[in-house]
Write an enzyme that holds these catalytic residues in place. Structure first.
Site, mmCIF file in Angstrom:
data_model
loop_
_atom_site.group_PDB
_atom_site.id
_atom_site.type_symbol
_atom_site.label_atom_id
_atom_site.label_comp_id
_atom_site.label_asym_id
_atom_site.label_seq_id
_atom_site.Cartn_x
_atom_site.Cartn_y
_atom_site.Cartn_z
ATOM 1 C CG HIS A 6 -0.010 -1.037 -2.052
ATOM 2 N ND1 HIS A 6 -0.065 -2.366 -1.835
ATOM 3 C CD2 HIS A 6 -0.991 -0.474 -2.804
ATOM 4 C CE1 HIS A 6 -1.017 -3.018 -2.609
ATOM 5 N NE2 HIS A 6 -1.593 -1.834 -3.244
ATOM 6 C CG ASP A 46 1.024 -4.292 0.722
ATOM 7 O OD1 ASP A 46 1.152 -3.292 1.253
ATOM 8 O OD2 ASP A 46 0.500 -4.720 -0.211
ATOM 9 C CB SER A 67 -4.865 -2.635 -3.982
ATOM 10 O OG SER A 67 -3.934 -2.982 -2.973
#
Length: 491
Positions: A125, A155, A234
């Site tokens: 992402h 992911d 992230s």
């Protein structure tokens, strides 16, 4: 007077056969530590990690929220937010033509260097939808990155920069992590480079629940920690006190999108396998056991009269032509271990199976009629065989898609479409489509350019479902309408 009262109280306690307890004495029923409190030093782990963690800036020419890929709240409850990074400042208003032609920063995240020659692992992402990626190292040097491959189900994404002599991180074993063990998280929250936070492992093999809605192959086996993480973290590193990578930070539990006490990381056992697959094959090789399961609880155990085990996953059904079927697994069998590793939940089962590829031999320990058995079998892929899955490539269609002229549209009475030309060996020819065929829609979506066809193709190939098919509607120049099904699944 006080001494006299104390003396009388002592006599009374002695008469009751109770020993007096004075302020400077420790009662015998209280256990005291014989060693001093331990000291924890995080500096070694931090020093080994900061140079291996990078800042990733994503740029896009498409219209975005001025604060980048904030992501919003989760549609399945609003509690789990991925770390979509934000630029440090809102984007300034620009002339329309400039906004459409020049890439602008749309997101910010982290990544981890895993090789000296520039391979970097991050979250899918973080890079999804980006037209340009810029990597900022800890020494402030910058590089443009290209995407080697991505995997939406886990992911994860693998990037590459043209650099040598980098400081790659050392991989640790996430399986040996223990609940309560200290860990460090390193990333770029809110753009603050090389930020280190600490916490402990709060839980292992944690399922987020909402993640399974994205794909039937989504990984749900996360490491849960209480290390403070925020937007921009992230894709960053979760390391143990040796400075070894044990996870890639991926999600937080939050009502606001900022840290609220819990965060989640993808274990390195999964990361290593996915990165190796992408680098070697171009796509992830997924193995399936071939059965649907549910977590065993006290109610189910009582209904099924299961007494030999209190934990595991109970089989609800077994798929045909699957590994589970060939191994002889049946409904109501309780799987308790995979290759000797204990599994108590569905999330743990998925996490263990995800470490294998089609063709690998797996050992399953299970309980049937309150007796324990162990059997081995060869894992298969979604197509029911052990073949290597190849990366989807738009060129495999084997033709070109030309934009229609206004005259052609008028003659055929259509407003959109593309014309197939130069058909050669490939999926289009295999489906029976010939040169000159005009495609008006694919899978219910109208097409008006080659880019439209490629976009739909990529969407189909990213889907982890079994049915990778382009259902094409169109007509030949004669005006006769045809329908075709183009199979994109690997054999």
């Amino acid at each position: 007077m006080k001494k006299r009262n104390l003396y009388l109280a002592s006599l009374l306690l002695m008469a009751m056969n109770v020993a007096p307890i004075f302020a400077n004495e420790t009662p015998s029923f209280i256990r005291t530590a014989s060693t001093p409190a331990f000291e924890t030093d995080f500096t070694v782990a931090a020093e080994k990690t900061v140079n291996a963690v990078v800042c990733i800036k994503s740029f896009t020419t498409r219209q975005q929220n001025p604060y980048g890929n904030s992501g919003g709240m989760d549609p399945f409850g609003g509690m789990f937010d991925f770390f979509f990074g934000t630029p440090q400042q809102p984007r300034q208003q620009q002339p329309r033509q400039q906004r459409n032609s020049e890439p602008v920063q749309s997101g910010l995240g982290s990544g981890v260097i895993i090789s000296e020659d520039g391979y970097i692992v991050t979250n899918n992402h973080v890079v999804d939808g980006a037209d340009k990626l810029e990597i900022l190292l800890n020494d402030n040097s910058t590089y443009d990155a290209r995407i080697i491959g991505t995997d939406e189900a886990t992911d994860l994404a693998l990037l590459k920069i043209d650099a040598k002599g980098l400081s790659p991180i050392t991989f640790g074993d996430s399986e040996t992590l223990k609940v309560g063990e200290w860990v460090l998280a390193v990333g770029n929250p809110f753009g603050f480079n090389s930020t280190v936070t600490t916490g402990i492992v709060s839980a292992k093999a944690r399922s987020l629940g909402s993640n399974s809605h994205k794909s039937p192959m989504s990984i749900e086996s996360f490491i849960q920690t209480d290390a403070a993480l925020n937007p921009g973290n992230s894709g960053g590193a979760l390391v143990n006190l040796k400075g070894e990578l044990v996870g890639i930070n991926s999600a937080i539990y939050s009502n606001t999108g900022s840290y609220a006490g819990f965060s989640f990381a993808i274990p390195t056992t999964i990361v290593k396998k996915v990165m190796t697959d992408i680098k070697q094959f171009g796509t992830v090789q997924r193995a399936l056991l071939g059965c649907s399961v549910a977590d065993l609880d006290a109610k189910i155990a009582k209904e099924k009269n299961i007494t030999a085990t209190k934990s595991g996953v109970i089989i609800a059904s077994v798929s045909d032509r699957s590994t589970a079927k060939e191994m002889g697994l049946q409904e109501d069998d309780v799987i308790t271990a995979i290759d000797g590793v204990k599994v108590d939940t569905h999330a743990q089962l998925v996490g263990q199976v995800s470490k294998f590829r089609p063709g690998d031999t797996i050992t399953v320990t299970y309980v049937r009629d309150n007796k324990t058995y162990t059997k081995s079998g060869v894992l298969k892929n979604q197509q029911g065989n052990t073949s290597i899955t190849k990366k989807g490539d738009f060129s495999e269609l084997g033709c070109a898609f030309m934009k229609l002229t206004d005259e052609t549209k008028r003659n055929l009475g259509i407003s959109t479409g593309v014309q197939v030309q130069g058909v050669k060996n490939g999926a289009v020819r295999d489906a029976g489509i010939k040169d000159g065929f005009v495609i008006t829609d694919i899978n219910g979506s109208t097409v008006n350019s080659s880019d439209d066809v490629e976009r739909i193709y990529n969407s189909i190939m990213k889907n982890d479902g079994d049915d990778k098919v382009m259902f094409i509607t169109g007509l030949y120049p004669t005006g006769k309408k045809y329908y075709y099904a183009v199979n994109l699944a690997s054999e």
